[in-house]
Design an enzyme around this catalytic site. Sequence first.
Site, PDB file in Angstrom:
ATOM      1  N   GLU B 214       3.117   6.289   2.022  1.00 40.96           N
ATOM      2  CA  GLU B 214       2.847   4.929   2.500  1.00 40.96           C
ATOM      3  C   GLU B 214       2.211   4.193   1.334  1.00 40.96           C
ATOM      4  O   GLU B 214       1.026   4.380   1.039  1.00 40.96           O
ATOM      5  CB  GLU B 214       1.907   4.971   3.714  1.00 40.96           C
ATOM      6  CG  GLU B 214       2.544   5.590   4.954  1.00 40.96           C
ATOM      7  CD  GLU B 214       3.377   4.589   5.757  1.00 40.96           C
ATOM      8  OE1 GLU B 214       3.080   3.387   5.698  1.00 40.96           O
ATOM      9  OE2 GLU B 214       4.326   5.019   6.445  1.00 40.96           O
ATOM     10  N   CYS B 252      -2.394  -3.019   2.392  1.00 36.06           N
ATOM     11  CA  CYS B 252      -1.015  -2.819   1.920  1.00 36.06           C
ATOM     12  C   CYS B 252      -0.021  -3.814   2.509  1.00 36.06           C
ATOM     13  O   CYS B 252       0.968  -4.144   1.879  1.00 36.06           O
ATOM     14  CB  CYS B 252      -0.566  -1.398   2.237  1.00 36.06           C
ATOM     15  SG  CYS B 252      -0.753  -0.967   3.979  1.00 36.06           S
TER      16      CYS B 252
END
Lengths: 493, 486
Positions: B214, B252
Amino acid sequence: MASEDVKNSPAATVVFDTVAANSLVKELRSTVIAGKTKSYEWRASQLKSLLKMVEDRDKEICDALFSDLSKPETEAFIHEMALMKASCKLALKKLKDWMKPEKVKTTLGTFPSSAEIVPEPLGVVLIISAWNYPFLLSVDPVIGAIAAGNAVVLKPSEIAPAMSSLLAKLFGEYLDNSAIKVVEGAVPETSALLEQKWDKIFYTGNGRVGRVIMAAAAKHLTPVVLELGGKCPVLVDSDIDLTVTAKRIISGKWGCNNGQTCVAPDYIITTKNYAPVLIDSIKHHLVKFYGEDALNSLDLSRVVSSNHFARLTKLLDDDRVSGKIIHGGQTDKSSLKIAPTIVLDAPEDSLIMNEEIFGPLLPIITVNKIEDGINFINSRPNPLAAYLFTNKQQLKEEFVSNVSAGGVLINDISLHLMVNTLPFGGVGDSGMGAYHGKFSFDAFSHKKAVLHRSFFGDAPARYPPYTPGKLRLLKALLDGSILGIIRALFGWS
Amino acid sequence: MGAVGGDFEGDLKELRETFNSGKTREASWRRSQLHGILSLLKERESDIFKALNQDLGKHHVEAYRDEIGTVAKSANYALGNLKKWMGSKRAKVPLVAFPSRGKLVPEPLGVVLIISSWNFPFGLSLGQIIGAIAAGNAVILKPSELAPTCSSVLANTIYNYLDNSAIKVVEGGSSVGEKLLQLKFDKIFFTGGPRVGQIVTTAAAKNLTPVTLELGGKCPAVVDCISSSWDEKIAMKRIIWGKFGACAGQVCIGIDYILTQKKFAPTLVEFLKKYIKKSFGDNPMGSNSIAKIVNKKHFSRLKDLLNEPDVKTSIVYGGSSNEENLFIEPTILLDPPLDTTIMTEEIFGPLLPIITLETIEDSIEFIRSRPKPLAIYGFTNNEKLQKRMICETSSGSITFNDAITQYLIDTMPFGGVGGSGYGRYHGKFSFEEFSHLKAVLVRGYIIDFGFKYPPWNDKKLQLLKSGLQYNYITLVLIKLGLKSKA
């Protein structure tokens, strides 16, 4: 990666190096960016061409398989061409469905909103295939990659050189060369390819090379599918239909490329009491299928190369193993043939009991009770497939629950490959990722999450400045309870 | 204490033994651990708030919203769906394999390593642990050392609320991470940046360990001109929240930069200024509603972004900072040069470049010519533009008229593509990511066709051809000798 029996093609003077690989990938990327491979029409047209290819040129495919592996025509047909055709037809039939976005429910916390999952191509993918089913294991992943809308480079195995060059020729004739290419070669060419940035790498082969590929992929953060192998065990109970069991084991072991198959039975485990009965039946049917002189039977593939021949004969060279041969054992180096061979109770630390055999040697290990067989299997690395022959329901359930393998098959061998609703892939040392059927499409797609929110309906609780009231409302919203939300809104919680 | 000293091999051995004993496979065990997480969140809420405030300056409402509430929601979702996820599913079997039953049986992978990041230290540790536990695995968690108070609270609470023989926390920095990566795990789940992501996958390759990455990327927000004042209010709040409201942009899926039409840009800048003031007041540093920069290194990195030539002059709002408090004011830039670091690397902070284009549709080409981000945002009601964005760009996810909320939806997979990572999680995707889906086929002995076996002849070949093409009528005709070829 070991380059074995490399045959230089006539055009070998042109070296495929990093520069060549780089410009190849660039060309494919511009095809993808132009959007060509994304359309349904393009994907369907390529799949239809693949079908036409296998129908028009089946004789050449058979001949190449015979040249590379002495593969009998029936095996060439059932194991390579029929499976590839079924896979292609399924992809054509289901393509529209697979390409459709999937609507998903959303939660109260994000009301009002609508969400869906949209499949999209990854981009440019590299498929490196194996030598044992050089047609199927090249074309089947290509089918998945095309169905998912990608551009593809296929690197067939140089250890099956006739098929490698036939694939290069046929793909050139039947498929869209601006999006699908074949690169032939061995270590240098593969290394040049592995230095490039791919959107996915799909590899079929062994664990040693699998590690090299994964490490190369890591440099570009490229995801991989690794279809590896392992020692696929067959646990044989005494409560079985003996004839059918023996036939299915033989068919799965020697009838599939003479044991050179990732899901072939590697070794058998049975009880000490039952072993003689089982062995007798297997021997009997071996003669029925392949005659008294099985070494020279035309219904058996040969060993692919002199390197593999040497590797296999070495497994038998161990004195502690050669003394345990109870059937077969004949070899012919000049024709690269080894007869169906059975070894009884080879020592656990012998090579034949630790390396994937990938050949016509079948060790049988005996245990006191059948349940010990499950522990034996679990104490070893996860195989690609694990097999059990029994009529006992409880043993079946125990085996399915407790044995971890890529796939588990009860009362037959390898058939799960043909069931395209089942994912085909390994776990642990036998690999990662899966394909076949829709799993192929998924393996080469990115499933993009798409969320539509409207400006209407907004929870001010999420935004600063933060207050205790907002905290209460957030708690209720995230809990998803309507009552809680109402109470928080009215300041009652 | 939960934190374990240097004997990682010993820990791994213990976890393997626990896993091999079958304990973690039991539904009751998985439920008990999920309940343990819920209790942890409820009872230790104030410790978690304190730690997040200490390490990241997060206000407790933000902390609740982003780390406690979301995790509790995920745990409850897993509890509600566990039985369904754990059950095997039937697979249709073609006639050629008759009679047989096919099914897909999910099984745990074994012992998994979760390496989490510093920006949502609880959310991005416990969220993953939920998936791993629901799937029946044993876990080692390595929290980020850049949020040390949170790391220590995680170690302590996990030790006290979860089963230590199956779930362990290993604290430390890169040397600890490297040691762990030498060991053989059955899965590694990594959240962080691409440089370390590469280190993780290279190490995993040695053991053929599957990895979920991720990562992040530069998540663009395409902002179309807004005419209605209602839409303006909502859109601005969401954009500001999507940029500054979660960990001060250190997220993110935060909005990295905005793309908008040249002629709308001045209006957009005014709107943003207005709503930044409304959200954070005249003294944002004192408002407590915006997190701090995690450490001096990242603070300097962000300041350096602003100090590049032609970037400083493009600042139209904000730009001030306070090193002692590790605070950077919400900052807007208008058209910094595209080759500057702020426009080529992931910002991960409260600096918001606005890039102007002739038409809003030009944003599609702009995005396509850059690496695939974890998220793309589109603030527009123009359906045609929305459709084009969905079809012509690629990203982990794409969200219209909001930002970051896709994270909350358990039915949507959360993960990247290309440079933003691979694999996915949330909801049942978490369960699947930590499972092996085993194919099972059970056959009977009744009906075994002789033509399946050698010695081969042409008739058998023709029978097989028709069988495998599912031409059962032809098969029968050949068998009866009424036809010779399939």
